[in-house]
Design an enzyme around this catalytic site. Structure first.
Site: not given
Length: 677
Positions: A539, A621, A653
């Site tokens: 991320s 995601d 994600h």
């Protein structure tokens, strides 16, 4: 010398086997052998604790959730469901005579009930489409449940003759969120009559409203609360649509009154997040978490309490430079207990209402994840650390002493050789002090030289605390022969709001220097091989890796970026929660003047890439879409840089399925070992 008897030999052999077992190191499969403890609930009389344990079958690639029960003062946990169903969300009926839970029935999730010992399990609800959560009213006359309700018009509704057509049509944001496209349905709260295991008429208290409660994508029933008299219900919702919903964080707490079918907004005065309402047992007060700044998802979580007699409210966390969550009232309504982070650990605190005094109750290198009341000055908490998955603890709120109640994972932990976790304070380039966790390989030998991994935190506003991760597990990295360096760089909570907020519009600034400073300082140790350094992260951590790839000046020999932002302009145009992008980057890329944040986009530095890099992404995601990872991999390939792309078509994600996770770990270490060993 005396000869060994057979029994003596057998004893020594057994001890040797046990010792050998204790010397074994963690493997990717080990993470799926742990029992995952959660959903703890204390009985109304404070005598018994319910909790769930999730176990996994790697071969079948599935999980199994069972409900366990044990005495609140200690004892042996008992599996009280013990069947092939997946039971979840256990909750005590207010009289303590029944336990409600959610489990499958006839193809849908329904409410079940059973006796406290697990006998007489029976289905209570038969709601079309199933339910997703529930809660008994204190007077046991009603029950709320949540379920998805179709509100918007779908293409099939509009064109019923086109039975083979498959399309999605949208006229506004947010058309997709986290890992799912908007399917024209919303999560609504229903209130039903209830009498001794029988549900009667029920009503959608959000009928025809295009809003969710709880909040999507990960809000739970803790965002809904009954008043102690059972006559009203507080719930959390973000009652905005389209651009306003995507670009703002303004959720509110609504009070629904059963007798009049009236709904009132209790928190319209605040334009940021308001959520997780909790009534005091005497019914006088309502406490909730509140963020003040509109559009800022990582603002300080304040402690707001309203006196329901006159509607006045007060921020009890003024002067307390920490976020607060997980509120629970004492039995006499005089103290509010909560969780707050301090120096990358999460501890239990108390707020004395009469004096506004906040007191830290627990200490130690661990994270408390939740607390519940089990009597006067007695709490039950879920606790974890980097070296131990979640277990239940009994806490004496008067003196802060805690004792471990469950030992679900002790048999497995006893067989593992774990690495030492060290807390270091390192001076930053601007003379600040930064907490860095250093995790050593099991059997660490200071005379050897080890490769080291810089772990780049995600979020960006997520502390690297003492949680036990089943994805980015530091003990597993250490078990593979790496020293792990995990800095709490600028932009993470638990070190004051100024440290947390500094990262805003400065993604390529001080926080990147913090990361570099941390690995450089630890690399000065004689046992670290400064020629075998890697950087990994997901991320915002994936973004950090992409940025470092073009700005590290030869420091690293390998990179792994998972679901990272690569091109700020394309990411801004494809992400879903626009409030995050607007707040942290300073606005859209077409704004005049153009926000300087876009100058930190990693794609601008690809001409300097010269180091092997692995890119991992989940196709579902929608926070950081797959195209970001594809762009990074394509750039590396076109520049002739050794690179690998790992895509999971069914993951978001995060990588959540057991076999996908094991494959992820195997590829993770195969790549690192290739370049760092």
């Amino acid at each position: 010398m005396k000869k060994l008897t057979f029994l003596s030999f057998l004893l020594i052999f057994t001890l040797a086997l046990q010792l050998n077992a204790q010397q074994s190191t963690m493997k990717p499969e080990t993470l799926w052998e742990f029992g995952r403890v959660g959903n703890s609930r204390v009985s109304p009389n404070g005598q018994t604790v319910l909790f769930t344990i999730t176990t996994f079958n790697i071969e079948a690639n599935r999980s199994q959730v069972d409900i366990f029960s044990m005495p609140a003062n200690g004892g042996t946990p008992v599996n009280i469901t013990n069947n092939t169903l997946n039971e979840s969300n256990p909750g005590w009926r207010p009289d303590g005579k029944k336990i409600g839970f959610i489990a499958p029935f006839d193809g849908a999730s329904q409410l079940w009930e059973m006796n406290p010992d697990g006998t007489e399990q029976k289905v209570v609800s038969v709601i079309q489409g199933g339910i997703t959560g529930f809660g008994y009213s204190p007077d046991m006359k009603h029950i709320f449940f949540t379920k998805r309700v179709k509100v918007d018009v779908s293409p099939k509704d509009r064109y019923p003759d086109l039975t083979m057509a498959n399309a999605l049509i949208y006229d506004s944001l947010m058309y997709r969120h986290w890992d799912r496209w908007h399917d024209y349905t919303y999560s609504h709260v229903f209130v039903a009559t209830y009498s001794n295991g029988t549900i009667g008429d029920y009503k959608d208290i959000m009928e025809n409203q295009p809003y969710d409660s709880p909040l999507a994508p990960m809000g739970g029933v803790s965002q809904i609360a009954w008043a102690p008299d059972g006559k009203s219900l507080a719930y959390t919702s973000k009652k905005h649509t389209g651009k306003e919903k995507a670009a703002g964080t303004n959720s509110d707490i609504y009070l629904y009154i059963i007798s009049t079918n009236e709904t009132r907004n209790l928190t319209s005065f605040n334009k940021g997040y308001d959520y997780y309402p909790v009534f005091s047992p005497d019914g006088r007060y309502l406490a909730w978490q509140s963020m003040e700044t509109p559009g800022f998802e990582a603002d300080k979580d304040r402690i707001l309490i309203m006196d329901l007699r006159n509607g006045t409210w007060k921020d009890y966390s003024q002067g307390f430079d920490q976020s607060s969550r997980g509120f629970v009232w004492s039995i006499d309504s005089k103290i509010l207990y909560f969780i707050s982070g301090h120096h990358a650990t999460y501890q239990v605190y108390s707020l004395e209402l009469a004096t506004s005094r906040i007191k830290k109750i627990t200490n130690g290198i661990h994270d408390f994840l939740s607390v519940a009341i089990a009597g006067s000055n007695i709490l039950i908490g879920e606790r974890a650390s980097m070296s131990s998955p979640t277990e239940l603890f009994r806490i004496n709120a008067a003196n802060g002493q805690s004792s471990q109640l469950t030992q679900i994972n002790k048999p497995l932990l006893d067989k593992l050789a774990l690495g030492r976790v060290e807390q270091r304070w390192i001076k930053t380039v601007d003379d600040q002090q930064m907490l860095v966790w250093v995790i050593y390989p099991p059997g660490f030998d200071p005379a050897k030289k080890y490769p080291a991994l810089l772990f780049c935190a995600g979020g960006p506003q997520n502390a690297i605390s003492q949680s036990f991760s089943y994805r980015w597990n530091f003990q597993l990295m250490a078990a593979n022969g790496y020293i792990v360096v995990a800095p709490n760089r600028r932009g993470v909570p638990t070190f004051g709001q100024a440290w947390n907020d500094q990262i805003i519009e400065d993604y390529g600034g001080l926080n990147m220097q913090d990361l570099m400073q941390a690995i450089k300082e630890v690399s000065k140790e004689p046992f670290v091989d400064e020629n075998r350094l890697g950087a990994v992260g997901a991320s915002y951590g994936g973004y950090s890796v992409f940025w470092l790839a073009g700005n590290h000046n030869g420091l690293f020999k390998s990179f792994i970026a998972h679901c990272g932002m690569f091109n700020f302009e394309s990411w801004y145009g494809t992400t879903e929660e626009m409030f995050f992008a607007n707040h942290d980057l300073g606005g859209p890329y077409w704004a005049e003047p153009r926000p300087l944040s876009y100058d930190f986009s990693p794609h601008l530095f690809v001409s300097r890439w010269d180091t092997p890099i692995m890119v991992i992404h989940g196709a579902k995601d929608y926070r950081v879409p797959l195209s970001e990872g594809m762009q990074a991999f394509n750039a590396a390939q076109l520049r002739g840089i050794p690179s690998r792309l790992l895509v999971f078509p069914e993951e978001n994600h995060w990588v959540l399925q057991p076999q996908n996770s094991i494959l992820w770990q195997r590829e993770f270490f195969r790549w690192l070992d290739q370049w760092l060993k």
